[in-house]
Design a protein around this motif. Structure first.
Motif, PDB file in Angstrom:
ATOM      1  N   ASN A  85       0.832  -1.197   0.000  1.00 24.86           N
ATOM      2  CA  ASN A  85       0.000   0.000   0.000  1.00 24.86           C
ATOM      3  C   ASN A  85       0.864   1.244   0.000  1.00 24.86           C
ATOM      4  N   THR A  95      -2.906  -5.968   0.858  1.00 26.34           N
ATOM      5  CA  THR A  95      -2.274  -5.696   2.144  1.00 26.34           C
ATOM      6  C   THR A  95      -2.673  -6.709   3.211  1.00 26.34           C
ATOM      7  N   ALA A  96      -3.983  -6.971   3.297  1.00 35.23           N
ATOM      8  CA  ALA A  96      -4.460  -7.833   4.369  1.00 35.23           C
ATOM      9  C   ALA A  96      -3.796  -9.202   4.307  1.00 35.23           C
ATOM     10  N   MET A 135      -0.101  -9.038   5.407  1.00 28.03           N
ATOM     11  CA  MET A 135       0.065  -8.851   6.847  1.00 28.03           C
ATOM     12  C   MET A 135      -0.299 -10.100   7.649  1.00 28.03           C
ATOM     13  N   ARG A 136      -0.904 -11.078   6.990  1.00 22.97           N
ATOM     14  CA  ARG A 136      -1.249 -12.311   7.696  1.00 22.97           C
ATOM     15  C   ARG A 136      -0.256 -13.418   7.433  1.00 22.97           C
ATOM     16  N   ILE A 170       4.139  -5.326  11.358  1.00 25.42           N
ATOM     17  CA  ILE A 170       4.742  -4.002  11.265  1.00 25.42           C
ATOM     18  C   ILE A 170       4.332  -3.155  12.466  1.00 25.42           C
ATOM     19  N   PRO A 192       3.756   0.473  13.045  1.00 23.60           N
ATOM     20  CA  PRO A 192       3.692   1.652  12.184  1.00 23.60           C
ATOM     21  C   PRO A 192       4.323   2.879  12.829  1.00 23.60           C
ATOM     22  N   ARG A 235       0.463   4.499  16.672  1.00 21.62           N
ATOM     23  CA  ARG A 235      -0.876   4.129  16.211  1.00 21.62           C
ATOM     24  C   ARG A 235      -1.515   3.004  17.018  1.00 21.62           C
ATOM     25  N   VAL A 236      -1.466   3.129  18.342  1.00 23.95           N
ATOM     26  CA  VAL A 236      -2.224   2.189  19.167  1.00 23.95           C
ATOM     27  C   VAL A 236      -3.688   2.593  19.100  1.00 23.95           C
ATOM     28  N   GLU A 271      -7.001  -5.160  25.256  1.00 25.97           N
ATOM     29  CA  GLU A 271      -7.773  -5.252  24.013  1.00 25.97           C
ATOM     30  C   GLU A 271      -6.895  -4.964  22.799  1.00 25.97           C
ATOM     31  N   MET A 320      -6.193  -7.483  19.675  1.00 26.51           N
ATOM     32  CA  MET A 320      -6.350  -7.141  18.256  1.00 26.51           C
ATOM     33  C   MET A 320      -5.139  -7.627  17.456  1.00 26.51           C
ATOM     34  N   GLY A 321      -3.961  -7.592  18.082  1.00 21.94           N
ATOM     35  CA  GLY A 321      -2.754  -8.035  17.399  1.00 21.94           C
ATOM     36  C   GLY A 321      -2.832  -9.507  17.025  1.00 21.94           C
ATOM     37  N   PHE A 355      -5.439 -11.172  16.165  1.00 22.74           N
ATOM     38  CA  PHE A 355      -6.802 -11.297  15.643  1.00 22.74           C
ATOM     39  C   PHE A 355      -7.043 -12.618  14.928  1.00 22.74           C
ATOM     40  N   PHE A 356      -6.044 -13.092  14.178  1.00 23.97           N
ATOM     41  CA  PHE A 356      -6.274 -14.287  13.364  1.00 23.97           C
ATOM     42  C   PHE A 356      -5.739 -15.556  14.023  1.00 23.97           C
ATOM     43  N   ARG A 398       1.855  -5.448  20.396  1.00 21.13           N
ATOM     44  CA  ARG A 398       0.720  -5.781  19.538  1.00 21.13           C
ATOM     45  C   ARG A 398       1.192  -6.481  18.261  1.00 21.13           C
ATOM     46  N   ARG A 410     -14.931  -6.423  17.210  1.00 19.95           N
ATOM     47  CA  ARG A 410     -13.658  -5.801  17.587  1.00 19.95           C
ATOM     48  C   ARG A 410     -12.978  -5.202  16.361  1.00 19.95           C
ATOM     49  N   ASP A 454      -8.297   3.398  14.419  1.00 20.21           N
ATOM     50  CA  ASP A 454      -7.147   3.716  13.597  1.00 20.21           C
ATOM     51  C   ASP A 454      -7.102   2.786  12.398  1.00 20.21           C
ATOM     52  N   ALA A 470      -3.522   1.293  11.531  1.00 19.52           N
ATOM     53  CA  ALA A 470      -3.096   0.254  12.462  1.00 19.52           C
ATOM     54  C   ALA A 470      -3.898  -1.021  12.236  1.00 19.52           C
ATOM     55  N   SER A 503      -2.571  -2.749   9.353  1.00 20.66           N
ATOM     56  CA  SER A 503      -1.240  -3.313   9.582  1.00 20.66           C
ATOM     57  C   SER A 503      -1.334  -4.647  10.315  1.00 20.66           C
ATOM     58  N   LEU A 504      -2.479  -4.899  10.957  1.00 22.19           N
ATOM     59  CA  LEU A 504      -2.636  -6.167  11.661  1.00 22.19           C
ATOM     60  C   LEU A 504      -3.252  -7.226  10.754  1.00 22.19           C
ATOM     61  N   GLY A 505      -3.435  -6.889   9.500  1.00 21.72           N
ATOM     62  CA  GLY A 505      -3.937  -7.877   8.561  1.00 21.72           C
ATOM     63  C   GLY A 505      -5.441  -7.876   8.401  1.00 21.72           C
ATOM     64  N   LEU A 506      -6.135  -6.883   8.999  1.00 18.40           N
ATOM     65  CA  LEU A 506      -7.581  -6.799   8.800  1.00 18.40           C
ATOM     66  C   LEU A 506      -7.848  -6.251   7.406  1.00 18.40           C
ATOM     67  N   SER A 507      -8.850  -6.818   6.755  1.00 17.49           N
ATOM     68  CA  SER A 507      -9.163  -6.331   5.432  1.00 17.49           C
ATOM     69  C   SER A 507     -10.180  -5.204   5.544  1.00 17.49           C
TER      70      SER A 507
END
Lengths: 233, 423
Positions: free
Chosen positions: A50, A70-71, A74-75, A80, A82, A86-87, A95, A99-100, A102-103, A146, B293, B301, B304, B307-311
């Protein structure tokens, strides 16, 4: 691990990267230094897709990710931190960390949560605090934590020392060194050339969209050109 | 300091006069075709001036008065108490909610037909606001054309019943799914937009739908609307005095009770209640699932989150789709309640009101949004005493609310611990 081959990136009509080639080998810490506007962040963003590179290739563990969304990039074992942390300021520390991961599955999350709290005991203390109310250093720790939650094999840090006190910077860099011991590959982008090159196995100097120098971290620290331009003589 | 106080107090007094005089003093007297304005009588003017003087004096000596009153907080035995532990509070809340729902189930049997009708409207707004809350409150996407999905739901039912004779219960899922589809379709072009730009595009979308309904005369009847929309039936039992459709029985005959027009109103209210509860529960469930979530992360954000891989695509589209789905729900109930719909019911003001409910209630908070939906719908009714000035009162209440509690009535609750000072 990560290879950029002759990458060109455009923002509209303006070319920001003019054929950049960078290689990060497994288990290394590689630093990329350069002045404002040299294209450091653009290079990272290109890795993340991106914007995407308009020519050249980006390979992650041998896989061509140049055109992947990108998604998906990143998986695939890369994380990264950033620029500017950017928390999620409205969410609590816990929480944010969730989120970090997530998958990942619940048990994986619990495992990496323990790991992150072990690396940053300060975050454990602040578990239920909103991220936005913490100091800059703590937020940076959270941002790194994260990123680590997804158990990445490689972590990219964009200016982790930005706007932090020297003592905190010291701590952050110690943690980065620790990550290498754990076998995580680190790609570090910094303006703080002294710290970044001191820690790095190898370093690249980026100038106006081109790689100007490439050498081991130590050699670059002693290089008169680098000393002149980035270390204040 | 003192000069500042006097200036401030004088300003407050003047504002009091400006607000109080037209509301209490002026009267519109209709005489034939003309409406004339009549001033207040002497005693009212005296009262208004007295009120202004009281405001002036209070503002002038506010600091010392407040200092005197300061000890009151110490007298309050509840002030120093620890906040309730999290799990206890959650349990109390769920008991309280169950109690309210049970009460709401039996309440219509004891009140007038008018209030049940109003309550149905409140429930429809609750559904709408809960749906919009997903888009605006959770995902942080400012949607000014939300009423479009409401219209899609309502018109789907109206058209289906008119052309194919499909019943309310069949239309309910169809209308909701069609609205969700529209949400998805709107989602694609706005994926890259944020903030103001997104708001403008959604506003345009809302207007397009309304204008389309207005001009596609041979299908939608244009500004004349569609009438004769059937009421819902209960297992094939109709609530009218006479049976409209063959094969159906009538409710009052089946149970051997006298016909009463209230039955229909109460039945509609109960349907709306059940649907509103379902809406709340489903969205609550979504909020706790990873997708919930992800919405919040995207709101906090975007970079951010990515960057965590969310689409970004999946997260935004899911918010739009789910929000639109429940608007379709509400639309179907609305069409059935009114029996007649026209593009008039789906103007921008509706979108604005629903958005106001979400903002007033506290973005992201379900209970807050429900309370605000009740307040916003009922307040204009209660303010009828102020006749011509009720919208002014309503507006003033909103302005005051935003000044004093910009985070909304009951802001979204997040666990946080305040550190006691150690000194």
């Amino acid at each position: 691990m990560l290879v950029l081959e002759n990458v060109h990136t455009h923002y509209g009509k303006i070319e920001a990267l003019h054929g950049v080639s960078v290689e990060v080998k497994r288990g290394e810490i590689v630093s990329l230094i350069g002045a404002n506007g040299a294209g450091k962040t653009t290079l990272l963003m290109t890795v993340c897709g991106n914007p995407q590179a308009c020519s050249g290739r980006v390979l992650l563990e041998g896989r061509d990710i140049t055109r992947e969304p990108t998604a998906q990039i990143m998986r695939s074992g890369i994380a990264i931190v950033p620029e500017g942390r950017r928390v999620f300021s409205g969410l609590t520390v816990e929480e944010n960390l969730h989120m970090g991961g997530f998958f990942n599955t619940k048990s994986e999350i619990r495992e990496s949560l323990d790991h992150v709290y072990h690396l940053f005991p300060r975050l454990k203390e602040r578990e239920q605090q909103r991220a936005g109310t913490m100091s800059g250093g703590e937020q940076q720790m959270l941002a790194i934590g994260r990123a680590l939650m997804s158990k990445p094999r490689m972590i990219i840090l964009d200016e982790p020392s930005l706007g932090l006190a020297p003592l905190i910077i010291q701590q952050i860099f110690e943690i980065i060194g620790q990550l290498r011991e754990e076998g995580i590959t680190v790609f570090l982008v910094e303006q703080n050339a002294h710290q970044a090159l001191g820690l790095a196995d190898r370093g690249y100097v980026l100038e106006t969209g081109r790689i100007r120098l490439h050498d081991t971290g130590k050699n670059l620290l002693n290089n008169p050109e680098v000393r002149e331009a980035y270390l204040g003589g | 300091m003192a000069a500042e106080n006097i200036k401030h107090a004088f300003f407050c007094a003047v504002i009091t006069l400006i607000i109080a005089y037209p509301i209490l003093g002026l009267n519109l007297i209709p005489s034939g075709a003309v409406v004339s304005l009549e001033g207040a009588d002497g005693s009212t003017i005296a009262a208004i001036i007295a009120a202004a003087v009281v405001v002036f004096l209070f503002q002038l000596f506010r600091d010392s008065i407040m200092a005197r009153l300061g000890f009151l907080s110490r007298v309050n035995p509840l002030s120093g108490r620890e906040p309730m532990p999290q799990h206890k509070r959650a349990r109390l809340e769920s008991w309280l909610l169950t109690g309210i729902i049970v009460l709401a189930l039996f309440w219509p049997f004891f009140v007038s037909r008018g209030s049940v009708d109003l309550a149905t409207l409140v429930l429809i707004y609750i559904m709408l606001a809960l749906g919009l809350n997903v888009v605006v409150g959770l995902a942080g996407l400012l949607d000014l054309g939300y009423v479009a999905f409401y219209a899609v739901g309502a018109y789907t039912f109206a058209l289906l019943s008119q052309y194919t004779g499909i019943s309310f219960w069949m239309s309910l899922p169809i209308g909701a799914c069609l609205a969700a589809l529209f949400g998805l379709v709107l989602g694609f072009p706005v994926l890259r937009l944020r903030g103001d730009y997104l708001a403008i595009v959604t506003l345009g979308f809302g207007e397009i739908i309304r204008i389309l309904l207005n001009n596609w005369t041979h299908l939608t009847g244009g500004p004349n609307g569609i009438g004769g929309i059937p009421e819902p039936t209960l297992f094939g039992m109709e609530f009218g005095r006479r049976i409209k459709e063959e094969g159906n029985t009538s409710f009052h005959e089946t149970f051997g009770i006298a016909y009463a027009s209230e039955h229909k109103v109460i039945f509609l209210y109960l349907i709306a209640l059940v649907l509103a509860v379902i809406t709340a529960l489903v969205i609550r469930r979504f909020m706790r699932m990873p997708v919930g979530r992800a919405w919040e992360a995207l709101r906090e954000d975007e970079i951010a989150a990515r960057s965590l891989g969310l689409s970004r695509t999946a997260v935004k589209l899911s918010a739009f789709t789910i929000g639109a789905f429940f608007a379709g729900f509400a639309g179907t109930v609305f069409a059935s309640k009114q029996g007649f719909i026209s593009p008039e019911s789906f103007v921008f003001l509706e979108s604005a009101i629903i958005l106001a409910i979400v903002v007033l209630g506290g973005m992201g908070s379900q209970i807050g949004v429900i309370l605000a939906a009740i307040a916003v719908t009922i307040l204009p009714e209660l303010a009828r005493e102020f006749s011509d000035y009720r919208m002014l009162v309503f507006g003033a209440a909103m302005v005051l609310m935003m000044v004093w509690r910009p985070q909304g009535l009951l802001p979204m609750r997040r666990i946080h611990i305040e550190l006691k000072d150690q000194g």
